[in-house]
Design a protein around this motif. Structure first.
Motif, PDB file in Angstrom:
ATOM      1  N   ALA A 128     -21.540 -91.342 -61.814  1.00 37.38           N
ATOM      2  CA  ALA A 128     -22.730 -90.686 -60.624  1.00 37.38           C
ATOM      3  C   ALA A 128     -24.371 -91.322 -61.284  1.00 37.38           C
ATOM      4  O   ALA A 128     -24.228 -91.923 -62.623  1.00 37.38           O
ATOM      5  N   ASP A 129     -24.915 -91.622 -60.237  1.00 37.32           N
ATOM      6  CA  ASP A 129     -26.850 -91.718 -60.806  1.00 37.32           C
ATOM      7  C   ASP A 129     -27.344 -90.508 -61.347  1.00 37.32           C
ATOM      8  O   ASP A 129     -27.765 -89.570 -59.856  1.00 37.32           O
ATOM      9  N   LEU A 130     -27.489 -90.069 -62.351  1.00 39.64           N
ATOM     10  CA  LEU A 130     -28.512 -88.625 -62.331  1.00 39.64           C
ATOM     11  C   LEU A 130     -29.926 -88.616 -62.154  1.00 39.64           C
ATOM     12  O   LEU A 130     -30.407 -87.525 -62.225  1.00 39.64           O
ATOM     13  N   ASN A 131     -30.528 -89.714 -61.846  1.00 38.77           N
ATOM     14  CA  ASN A 131     -31.248 -90.004 -61.681  1.00 38.77           C
ATOM     15  C   ASN A 131     -31.359 -90.057 -60.321  1.00 38.77           C
ATOM     16  O   ASN A 131     -32.790 -90.843 -59.183  1.00 38.77           O
ATOM     17  N   GLY A 132     -30.465 -90.321 -59.437  1.00 37.69           N
ATOM     18  CA  GLY A 132     -30.264 -90.090 -58.178  1.00 37.69           C
ATOM     19  C   GLY A 132     -30.377 -89.225 -57.038  1.00 37.69           C
ATOM     20  O   GLY A 132     -31.733 -88.401 -57.819  1.00 37.69           O
ATOM     21  N   VAL A 133     -30.875 -89.385 -56.123  1.00 40.09           N
ATOM     22  CA  VAL A 133     -31.124 -88.183 -54.581  1.00 40.09           C
ATOM     23  C   VAL A 133     -29.734 -87.656 -54.012  1.00 40.09           C
ATOM     24  O   VAL A 133     -29.002 -88.161 -53.736  1.00 40.09           O
ATOM     25  N   TYR A 134     -30.131 -86.366 -53.916  1.00 41.17           N
ATOM     26  CA  TYR A 134     -29.380 -85.503 -53.266  1.00 41.17           C
ATOM     27  C   TYR A 134     -29.200 -84.593 -52.341  1.00 41.17           C
ATOM     28  O   TYR A 134     -30.124 -84.559 -52.581  1.00 41.17           O
ATOM     29  N   ILE A 135     -28.343 -84.745 -51.800  1.00 39.24           N
ATOM     30  CA  ILE A 135     -28.347 -83.382 -50.748  1.00 39.24           C
ATOM     31  C   ILE A 135     -27.801 -82.088 -50.947  1.00 39.24           C
ATOM     32  O   ILE A 135     -26.107 -81.965 -50.731  1.00 39.24           O
ATOM     33  N   ASP A 136     -27.858 -80.505 -50.610  1.00 41.78           N
ATOM     34  CA  ASP A 136     -27.762 -79.430 -50.612  1.00 41.78           C
ATOM     35  C   ASP A 136     -27.999 -79.061 -49.726  1.00 41.78           C
ATOM     36  O   ASP A 136     -28.881 -78.801 -48.435  1.00 41.78           O
ATOM     37  N   GLY A 137     -26.690 -79.654 -47.954  1.00 38.88           N
ATOM     38  CA  GLY A 137     -26.909 -79.487 -47.040  1.00 38.88           C
ATOM     39  C   GLY A 137     -26.612 -77.738 -46.244  1.00 38.88           C
ATOM     40  O   GLY A 137     -27.316 -77.173 -45.398  1.00 38.88           O
ATOM     41  N   THR A 138     -27.071 -77.124 -46.903  1.00 36.00           N
ATOM     42  CA  THR A 138     -26.207 -75.909 -47.208  1.00 36.00           C
ATOM     43  C   THR A 138     -26.389 -74.679 -48.330  1.00 36.00           C
ATOM     44  O   THR A 138     -25.792 -74.335 -48.973  1.00 36.00           O
ATOM     45  N   PHE A 139     -28.001 -74.353 -48.621  1.00 35.02           N
ATOM     46  CA  PHE A 139     -28.525 -74.045 -49.681  1.00 35.02           C
ATOM     47  C   PHE A 139     -27.917 -72.615 -49.989  1.00 35.02           C
ATOM     48  O   PHE A 139     -27.973 -72.315 -50.797  1.00 35.02           O
ATOM     49  N   GLY A 140     -27.697 -71.671 -48.931  1.00 34.47           N
ATOM     50  CA  GLY A 140     -27.726 -70.618 -48.956  1.00 34.47           C
ATOM     51  C   GLY A 140     -27.920 -69.336 -50.113  1.00 34.47           C
ATOM     52  O   GLY A 140     -29.626 -69.355 -49.500  1.00 34.47           O
ATOM     53  N   ARG A 141     -27.527 -69.213 -50.701  1.00 35.34           N
ATOM     54  CA  ARG A 141     -28.301 -68.581 -52.048  1.00 35.34           C
ATOM     55  C   ARG A 141     -28.567 -69.474 -53.470  1.00 35.34           C
ATOM     56  O   ARG A 141     -28.902 -68.913 -53.919  1.00 35.34           O
ATOM     57  N   GLY A 142     -28.539 -70.636 -53.551  1.00 30.87           N
ATOM     58  CA  GLY A 142     -28.316 -71.679 -53.810  1.00 30.87           C
ATOM     59  C   GLY A 142     -27.691 -71.294 -55.363  1.00 30.87           C
ATOM     60  O   GLY A 142     -27.877 -72.457 -56.238  1.00 30.87           O
ATOM     61  N   GLY A 143     -26.259 -71.570 -55.737  1.00 31.29           N
ATOM     62  CA  GLY A 143     -25.663 -71.215 -56.883  1.00 31.29           C
ATOM     63  C   GLY A 143     -25.156 -72.911 -57.355  1.00 31.29           C
ATOM     64  O   GLY A 143     -25.908 -73.532 -58.397  1.00 31.29           O
ATOM     65  N   HIS A 144     -25.247 -73.872 -55.905  1.00 33.18           N
ATOM     66  CA  HIS A 144     -24.904 -75.508 -55.770  1.00 33.18           C
ATOM     67  C   HIS A 144     -26.306 -76.134 -56.341  1.00 33.18           C
ATOM     68  O   HIS A 144     -26.051 -76.703 -57.552  1.00 33.18           O
ATOM     69  N   SER A 145     -26.937 -75.073 -55.387  1.00 30.31           N
ATOM     70  CA  SER A 145     -28.829 -76.478 -56.345  1.00 30.31           C
ATOM     71  C   SER A 145     -28.993 -75.897 -57.762  1.00 30.31           C
ATOM     72  O   SER A 145     -29.168 -77.055 -58.567  1.00 30.31           O
ATOM     73  N   ARG A 146     -28.781 -74.964 -58.032  1.00 33.70           N
ATOM     74  CA  ARG A 146     -29.117 -74.869 -59.010  1.00 33.70           C
ATOM     75  C   ARG A 146     -28.262 -75.268 -60.196  1.00 33.70           C
ATOM     76  O   ARG A 146     -28.750 -76.133 -61.324  1.00 33.70           O
ATOM     77  N   LEU A 147     -27.537 -75.641 -60.443  1.00 35.38           N
ATOM     78  CA  LEU A 147     -26.024 -76.062 -60.952  1.00 35.38           C
ATOM     79  C   LEU A 147     -26.311 -77.496 -61.248  1.00 35.38           C
ATOM     80  O   LEU A 147     -26.596 -77.803 -62.247  1.00 35.38           O
ATOM     81  N   LEU A 148     -26.340 -78.325 -59.870  1.00 38.30           N
ATOM     82  CA  LEU A 148     -27.014 -79.506 -60.085  1.00 38.30           C
ATOM     83  C   LEU A 148     -28.237 -80.448 -60.415  1.00 38.30           C
ATOM     84  O   LEU A 148     -28.008 -81.229 -61.218  1.00 38.30           O
ATOM     85  N   LEU A 149     -29.317 -79.581 -60.183  1.00 37.24           N
ATOM     86  CA  LEU A 149     -30.762 -79.339 -60.838  1.00 37.24           C
ATOM     87  C   LEU A 149     -30.478 -79.496 -62.323  1.00 37.24           C
ATOM     88  O   LEU A 149     -31.314 -79.977 -63.022  1.00 37.24           O
ATOM     89  N   SER A 150     -29.404 -77.772 -62.780  1.00 35.87           N
ATOM     90  CA  SER A 150     -29.720 -78.590 -64.701  1.00 35.87           C
ATOM     91  C   SER A 150     -28.862 -79.330 -64.952  1.00 35.87           C
ATOM     92  O   SER A 150     -29.300 -79.771 -65.810  1.00 35.87           O
ATOM     93  N   ARG A 151     -28.003 -80.121 -64.091  1.00 35.77           N
ATOM     94  CA  ARG A 151     -27.747 -81.994 -64.782  1.00 35.77           C
ATOM     95  C   ARG A 151     -28.063 -83.124 -64.795  1.00 35.77           C
ATOM     96  O   ARG A 151     -27.406 -83.761 -64.917  1.00 35.77           O
TER      97      ARG A 151
END
Length: 309
Positions: free
Chosen positions: A24-47
């Protein structure tokens, strides 16, 4: 507003690992289509790398408020339905993305807040809207729908075998007295109609699920979110979808199957089959430890596909 238990993100590491795989391109563009309370988003940002971008969407104003607490120049959150992810990306200048994550269904904070009307376990207004700023509430739908429409919704979206009797009871209640406006009123009405149910399941479970899906057009939203992946995922980009019941999972499974099998040209039977755009990668269920820690995760399934051309 009532207090809610902490939200536990389902299949957190599995979903992020699926998107940010070895190539995967770690400097790419990613979509979290269902943010909720941000668990997936925060881990994605950390990586993600320093030039990576994460665009998050949610139609729930409470989720938007949670997302605005993230202070990271690589991140932005948008008030939009997850079916609109490609339009949001294009508005930000990205016509193709490296990964799309969808975590379908209702979140624990929504379920646990009685004022949202998603649960029969506590009394609250019959709302059930993901986006409380627009659209028809469950109470408004019940106040106008006829027996046929109610039967179809409860049968098709709740897979409820007593859909017909429940629909008739709902209309009879409406015609003989005040309209249903509270979750407890609806749960009690359904319980009077549904005399048998699987052990441990409340009689109203399927009816509440059906109304929630209908009010939020959840299955239509899911179909609308999957189709753009065929055009707007980069080659090598991945689609990761977490679903919680068979209606959602069936749509995801069939979408991946339909677009991952090489298709012969019937007009030229001896020609090589036409290559399809997706490749199914994985189907992942929560492990025993996750189910023990978070029983709501027990029905979850993560399906992953990769864009190959």
């Amino acid at each position: 507003m009532s207090a809610t238990r902490p939200h536990i993100t389902v299949l957190l590491h599995e979903a992020v690992d699926a998107l940010l795989h070895a190539e995967a391109d770690l400097n790419g563009v990613y979509i979290d289509g269902t943010f909720g309370r941000g668990g997936h988003s925060r881990l994605l940002l950390s990586r993600l790398g320093p030039q990576g971008r994460l665009l998050a969407l949610d139609r729930d104003p409470a989720a938007l408020q949670a997302g605005q607490a993230i202070d990271d120049p690589r991140f932005s959150i948008h008030h939009a339905r997850f079916s609109e992810w490609a339009e949001v990306a294009a508005d930000q200048g990205f016509l193709a993305v490296d990964g799309l994550l969808l975590d379908i269904g209702v979140s624990s904070p929504q379920i646990d807040a009685p004022e949202r009307g998603f649960s029969f376990r506590a009394d609250g207004p019959l709302d059930m809207r993901m986006d409380t700023t627009r659209g028809e509430s469950a109470a408004e739908f019940l106040a106008r729908a006829d027996v046929r429409t109610l039967t179809e919704v409860i049968r098709d979206y709740g897979e409820e075998r007593f859909a017909g009797p429940i629909a008739k009871a709902l209309v009879a209640r409406r015609e003989s007295g005040p309209a249903l406006e509270r979750t407890r009123e609806l749960a009690e009405l359904v319980a009077r109609v549904v005399k048998t149910r699987e052990p441990g399941q409340d009689p109203a479970t399927r009816t509440f699920q059906a109304l929630r899906i209908h009010v939020n057009a959840e299955l239509e939203e899911l179909r609308g979110a999957l189709e753009p992946s065929l055009r707007h995922l980069k080659p090598g980009g991945r689609l990761a979808v977490i679903s919680f019941h068979s209606l959602e999972d069936r749509i995801v499974k069939r979408f991946i199957q339909l677009h991952s099998k090489d298709e012969p040209d019937r007009r030229a039977p001896f020609a090589p089959p036409r290559a399809m755009p997706l490749k199914g990668i994985a189907r992942i269920h929560p492990g025993a430890d996750e189910v023990t820690a978070n029983p709501r995760s027990r029905s979850a399934v993560l399906r992953v596909a990769e864009r190959i051309n």
